[in-house]
Design an enzyme around this catalytic site. Structure first.
Site, PDB file in Angstrom:
ATOM      1  N   HIS A 173       9.361 -47.744 -15.437  1.00  0.00           N
ATOM      2  CA  HIS A 173       9.491 -48.415 -16.741  1.00  0.00           C
ATOM      3  C   HIS A 173       8.592 -49.650 -16.859  1.00  0.00           C
ATOM      4  CE1 HIS A 173      11.171 -50.455 -20.196  1.00  0.00           C
ATOM      5  NE2 HIS A 173      11.721 -51.372 -19.436  1.00  0.00           N
ATOM      6  N   ASP A 230      -0.814 -35.313 -51.865  1.00  0.00           N
ATOM      7  CA  ASP A 230      -1.901 -34.947 -52.742  1.00  0.00           C
ATOM      8  C   ASP A 230      -3.062 -35.920 -52.665  1.00  0.00           C
ATOM      9  OD1 ASP A 230      -2.500 -32.859 -54.217  1.00  0.00           O
ATOM     10  OD2 ASP A 230      -1.806 -33.652 -56.132  1.00  0.00           O
ATOM     11  N   HIS A 264       9.426 -57.889 -15.779  1.00  0.00           N
ATOM     12  CA  HIS A 264      10.279 -58.339 -16.889  1.00  0.00           C
ATOM     13  C   HIS A 264      11.762 -58.056 -16.691  1.00  0.00           C
ATOM     14  CE1 HIS A 264      10.046 -54.179 -18.518  1.00  0.00           C
ATOM     15  NE2 HIS A 264      11.185 -54.477 -19.095  1.00  0.00           N
ATOM     16  N   ASP A 301       8.109 -53.514 -24.172  1.00  0.00           N
ATOM     17  CA  ASP A 301       9.324 -53.072 -23.484  1.00  0.00           C
ATOM     18  C   ASP A 301      10.146 -52.184 -24.420  1.00  0.00           C
ATOM     19  OD1 ASP A 301      11.587 -52.976 -21.761  1.00  0.00           O
ATOM     20  OD2 ASP A 301      12.436 -54.762 -22.724  1.00  0.00           O
ATOM     21  N   GLU A 311      16.825 -60.072 -14.628  1.00  0.00           N
ATOM     22  CA  GLU A 311      17.993 -59.482 -15.281  1.00  0.00           C
ATOM     23  C   GLU A 311      18.715 -58.473 -14.385  1.00  0.00           C
ATOM     24  OE1 GLU A 311      19.309 -59.827 -18.310  1.00  0.00           O
ATOM     25  OE2 GLU A 311      20.190 -57.920 -18.913  1.00  0.00           O
ATOM     26  N   ASP A 312      17.950 -57.589 -13.765  1.00  0.00           N
ATOM     27  CA  ASP A 312      18.585 -56.435 -13.118  1.00  0.00           C
ATOM     28  C   ASP A 312      18.720 -56.525 -11.600  1.00  0.00           C
ATOM     29  OD1 ASP A 312      18.814 -55.349 -15.552  1.00  0.00           O
ATOM     30  OD2 ASP A 312      17.188 -53.893 -15.356  1.00  0.00           O
TER      31      ASP A 312
HETATM   32 MN    MN Z   1      12.813 -53.276 -19.861  1.00  0.00          MN
END
Ligand code: MN
Length: 704
Positions: free
Chosen positions: A48, A259, A72, A139, A76-77
């Protein structure tokens, strides 16, 4: 790692070896950090961030943005702290990662309020470093591309958010390619059936149209060749969602939309754009009124191009866009194009970048002044879907405003102070109402006067968020000042009655009372009194109760003086329209401030003896204002009646505010006349003059 090698290869075309290596290093760091994590699709998580970085590489973003893209989701993860990123990759990259993380953590609720707050945060992030939003958009784009792996409910929620928040932002930043993809992916996720139907219809019509498209394309290419103009001609198609919206919004049939034959001509330089325009206008007859020069006047998001529509063979409409390669780059990647030709800082590009920043700055300013989040998002919505008009300042500067903007909007767009002190305007050198909607091409000149205030009525017609917020802000400010000043006079008066003076109240005593009332400063207390939320009388007693009263019962007892300049906190009752010279009393009502009534007014009879609600008032000696009164005149019906009355009244130096004629029986007319006068003497003079007119039988001053 073929995907990484492919990216590195692409990067080495525009970044230095050191920079490419730094990006690679950030990839390995992310790979290790996300080790063991999988995406919903079952792929390794690191695919990702790699894909996000690749999207940014397609836009030729700088190495720091690419590194931030790789990292990024790390904070967070994976629980790796920001400090670790600082140590490994430096401050700038860590700041970017932190910014993207904060945006990611925003929860978009279903409620408008929650969204508004998120929007504010996003605007903040953008202002600090616009690259944060670019990484976030990339993202989101990759998440949209891989939406299929999620459950239907989550898919819809993300798609909706994309259509409502991210697509408009991409559009406003001029990033057309991402914008169109956001819309199409969002559309497919929200309405899979409809998207499929339009998709297959487009495919089918593409086959049918092929022959005509080729013919037109060839004839244009030949024409350019003949004229010796270098240019690349290509056909273009509308994206699915825009077709869908046209069908819904303008209620057009699919065939009607398809058209139109649309082409784009990319050329080497601006000069060629205009020469190509001349050439195609020679080839096919142009549609009158459809030519747009966005090169001379770029759109708010920086977009530049020439647009024209021609009658092709058999009358088929042909839409043509003509622009340079650079403008094409800008049309596709918008603000991101700024990073593209870093070495060559042309004025045009810097200008466009400046416009995008200007927009962000405007957002922030709105945010600071907006009372609450909802108000803010209303303002932003208007700004996000721009249907602009372009007008000129007297010096020839171009200002862009949303459609329907008035001279007041223009004034605030020029400068807040200009807006706050504007009293009149000239549109194309003629005096025009401040409420008149402006048209593109007009020259607008604002006339200001010192020490004036915004008019509350402006809120009824302004359309820009900026004007609305600043007017509200100024009015609030103004009301505060006026309330404080009235409150102070009321309190002084009340203290006076108890034989004390405001100046003599000791600071500690005042502090005790403020604390008791939960107020910060004495102005808050005075404002409350001015607004009628607290009674001066009671406050005065409380202030004195602890002082040695020394109260002199024989203190001067006189009414409060009205100067006629109190402004918003003082209102003149509509029921009895008091004017200087009338006996008056003030009625305090909570939150509204004081309303001045005539002493004889029926509406206050029940309060008159209640000192908490009624304040004795008197007029100042030298009032220099005008006051409205209404007269009821009975007179014999005659021709030219109104002209006669109007003439008489203006001879007496008064103005007519309104006039209402009521014919009784064909012979007698009853006229209600609203006029503004300075005082009772003035009014008496006017009535005397009116009485002298032939046929006038009765004049009364109206009440209620
Ligand atoms: Mn992400």
């Amino acid at each position: 790692m073929p995907a990484l090698d492919r990216l590195t290869g692409q990067l080495s075309t525009y970044l230095s070896t050191d920079q490419v290596n730094a990006v690679r290093r950030s990839y390995y760091y992310a790979e290790q950090a996300h080790d063991g994590q999988l995406r919903s699709s079952g792929e390794h998580y690191v695919t990702h961030p790699l894909a996000v970085a690749t999207i940014l590489a397609d836009m030729h973003m700088d190495h720091q943005s690419l590194m931030a893209a790789m990292l990024h989701d790390v904070i967070e993860d994976t629980g790796i702290p920001k400090e670790a990123i600082v140590a490994q990759f430096g401050d700038s990259v860590a700041e970017l990662v932190d910014g993207v993380t904060k945006l990611t953590q925003m929860k978009f609720g279903t409620k408008a309020e929650a969204q508004a707050e998120n929007f504010q945060k996003m605007a903040m992030a953008m202002a600090r470093d616009i690259r944060v939003i670019l990484v976030k958009l990339a993202d989101r784009l990759h998440n949209m591309r891989t939406l299929g792996a999620l459950n239907p409910e989550k898919r819809r929620r993300i798609a909706k958010e994309t259509l409502e928040i991210y697509a408009p932002i991409a559009n406003r930043l001029g990033m057309n390619r991402i914008y169109a993809e956001f819309e199409d992916l969002g559309f497919k996720a929200m309405h899979p059936m409809r998207a499929e139907r339009i998709h297959s219809a487009v495919k089918k019509s593409r086959g049918n149209r092929k022959e005509i498209v080729n013919k037109i394309q060839e004839s244009i290419a030949h024409c350019l060749e003949r004229e010796g103009l270098p240019g690349e001609v290509s056909g273009r198609e509308k994206h699915l969602y825009s077709i869908y919206q046209k069908m819904r919004g303008k209620r057009k049939a699919f065939t009607e939309i398809m058209d139109v034959y649309a082409f784009r001509i990319i050329v080497d330089k601006v000069d060629t754009c205009y020469r190509v325009l001349g050439a195609v206008h020679n080839l096919y007859k142009p549609f009158p009124g459809r030519f747009k020069d966005y090169i001379a006047i770029p759109k708010a998001n920086g977009y530049q191009s020439l647009h024209t529509t021609l009658f092709g063979m058999h009358g088929v409409p042909i839409e043509i866009q003509i622009r340079t390669r650079e403008m094409e780059e800008l049309a596709n990647n918008g603000i991101a194009a700024h990073w593209l030709y870093k070495t060559d800082e042309g004025d045009g590009r810097r200008n466009n970048h400046a416009r995008a920043r200007q927009w962000v700055k405007g957002l922030l300013e709105l945010q600071q002044n907006a009372g609450n989040s909802l108000e803010f998002i209303e303002n932003v919505k208007i700004d996000l879907f721009p249907d602009e008009v372009y007008v000129f300042t007297p010096k020839g500067r171009i200002m862009e405003l949303p459609k329907g903007s008035t001279p007041v909007d223009f004034a605030y767009a020029v400068h807040t102070d200009v807006g706050n002190t504007c009293i009149a305007c000239r549109v194309n050198r003629r005096l025009a109402p401040l409420s008149q909607a402006l048209e593109s091409g007009a020259t607008v000149e604002i006339i200001t006067a010192p020490n004036t205030q915004p008019n509350p009525n402006w809120l009824n017609f302004v359309v820009t968020g900026k004007a609305r917020t600043h007017i509200r802000h100024a009015l609030k400010q103004q009301q505060r000042e006026e309330s404080v000043s009235l409150g102070k006079r009321l309190l002084s008066k009340a203290l006076d009655n108890l034989g004390a003076r405001f100046e003599d109240i000791s600071m500690p005593r005042l502090q005790v009372l403020l604390k008791e009332y939960h107020q910060e400063e004495s102005d808050d207390l005075l404002e409350d009194i001015g607004l009628g939320n607290r009674t001066a009388h009671v406050v005065a007693r409380r202030l004195l109760s602890a002082e040695d009263a020394g109260a002199n019962p024989l203190a001067a007892d006189g009414p409060l003086v009205i100067r006629g300049t109190e402004g918003l906190v003082l209102n003149y009752a509509r029921c009895c329209t008091p004017i200087p010279g009338d006996l008056i009393v003030g009625h305090l009502s909570a939150g509204k401030g004081m309303v001045v009534h005539r002493d004889s007014c029926k509406n206050i009879s029940e309060f008159r003896n209640n000192p908490e609600k009624c304040v004795p008032l008197t007029w100042a000696k030298d009032i220099d204002s005008e006051f409205n009164v209404e007269l009821r005149i009975e007179l014999a019906h005659q021709r030219g009646l109104i002209a006669l009355l109007a003439g008489t009244i203006s001879e007496a130096d008064a103005n007519i505010d309104k006039i209402n004629v009521d014919e009784r029986d064909g012979r007698i007319s009853v006229i209600q006349l609203g006029i503004s006068v300075t005082d009772r003497v003035h009014l008496a003079r006017i009535i005397r003059k009116l009485r002298a007119l032939q046929g006038v039988s009765r004049i009364t001053r109206m009440r209620a």
